[in-house]
Scaffold this active site. Structure first.
Site, mmCIF file in Angstrom:
data_model
loop_
_atom_site.group_PDB
_atom_site.id
_atom_site.type_symbol
_atom_site.label_atom_id
_atom_site.label_comp_id
_atom_site.label_asym_id
_atom_site.label_seq_id
_atom_site.Cartn_x
_atom_site.Cartn_y
_atom_site.Cartn_z
ATOM 1 N N SER A 1 46.103 21.651 33.235
ATOM 2 C CA SER A 1 46.732 22.684 32.416
ATOM 3 C C SER A 1 47.651 23.610 33.197
ATOM 4 C CB SER A 1 45.653 23.518 31.720
ATOM 5 O OG SER A 1 44.722 24.034 32.657
ATOM 6 N N HIS B 1 44.877 31.481 32.721
ATOM 7 C CA HIS B 1 45.998 30.576 32.979
ATOM 8 C C HIS B 1 47.271 31.400 33.181
ATOM 9 C CE1 HIS B 1 43.297 27.465 31.384
ATOM 10 N NE2 HIS B 1 44.071 26.605 32.017
#
Length: 267
Positions: free
Chosen positions: A44, A249
């Site tokens: 990711s 993230h």
């Protein structure tokens, strides 16, 4: 072994810059840029989760992720965006390496965080006690020592087998927290320090395996310094209960300001 087209591309840019002073050579630089075949692999952090502007697939590939930004700026002859949210090392070997071939010039990859249990570490630390958090981090570090190196070796060996002439850039992970920063709630400072230490531990192991395979390691910790969670100008999402998958993230700014410059400087 023939000279990589990526090397030829870099050389032609230098020549193009010199010839531009006399108004010549621009066509050469453009045609060489078009000769690079680029494949972006990984998890990711490479697909761009957290950056928004996704492609609609379950992999959550973002047009704001560093591989897509580099491709948009450099117009390679081919760009295959295979990175996928949630990927582990076995996902790369099982479903992403088919994008590589003998003509591939450039490969980027971030992998290993999910193998080490990144998501479970953060969930444990957010929801449970400090002692439980620290124990879970210790378990992740032990996995990085005992098991992850062999898994990385398998991935890196398979990449080299599929793309024997490619330049391979392995991207690491940022530290998540600025210690002594602006956060007044959430994890304890001891937990934040342990999480940062685990990220460093993972990066050290990954860099060693990358170097042993002749790959370039791109360390993003310096570019994210001053932009960690608790910095007041974070390029990382903290826990987001409305969109839990984006928690921890990089934001779009983290991809463009944290990852892209490191990738570019590794070429």
């Amino acid at each position: 072994m023939k000279m990589s087209r990526l090397v030829a591309f870099s050389s032609s840019l230098l020549l193009g810059a010199a010839l531009a002073l006399t108004g010549a050579g621009v066509a050469n630089a453009d045609s060489s840029a078009a000769a690079v075949d680029y494949v972006a692999l990984g998890d990711s952090y490479s697909s761009g989760v957290g950056a928004g502007s996704y492609d609609g697939s379950s992999c959550k590939r973002s047009s704001r992720a560093y591989p897509a930004l580099w491709a948009a700026a450099n117009s390679p002859s081919s760009f295959d965006f295979a990175a996928c949210s949630g990927a582990r090392t076995n996902d790369v070997t099982g479903s992403q390496l088919g994008r590589l071939n003998a003509s591939t010039d450039l490969v980027s990859i971030s992998i290993g965080g999910n193998d080490a249990g990144f998501a479970d570490v953060m969930t444990t630390c957010v929801l449970q006690s400090e002692a439980t958090c620290l124990n879970r981090i210790a378990t992740a570090r032990a996995y990085v020592d005992s098991t992850l190196p062999g898994r990385l070796d398998s991935v890196y060996s398979a990449i080299r087998s599929k793309a024997p002439s490619a330049q391979v850039v392995v991207l690491g992970y940022p530290r998540f927290y600025q210690l002594g920063g602006s956060c007044i709630a959430g994890l304890s400072e001891k937990e934040r320090s342990a999480i940062n230490g685990a990220s460093d531990h993972l990066n050290t192991a990954t860099a060693k395996r990358a170097a042993d395979h002749g790959f370039t390691f791109g360390d993003v910790r310096a570019t994210f310094t001053g932009h960690e969670i608790c910095s007041g100008n974070s390029w990382l999402h903290s826990v987001n209960w409305l969109n839990i998958g984006e928690s921890y993230h990089p934001t779009a700014a983290g991809q463009s300001g944290g990852y892209l410059p490191v990738f570019k400087s590794s070429l």
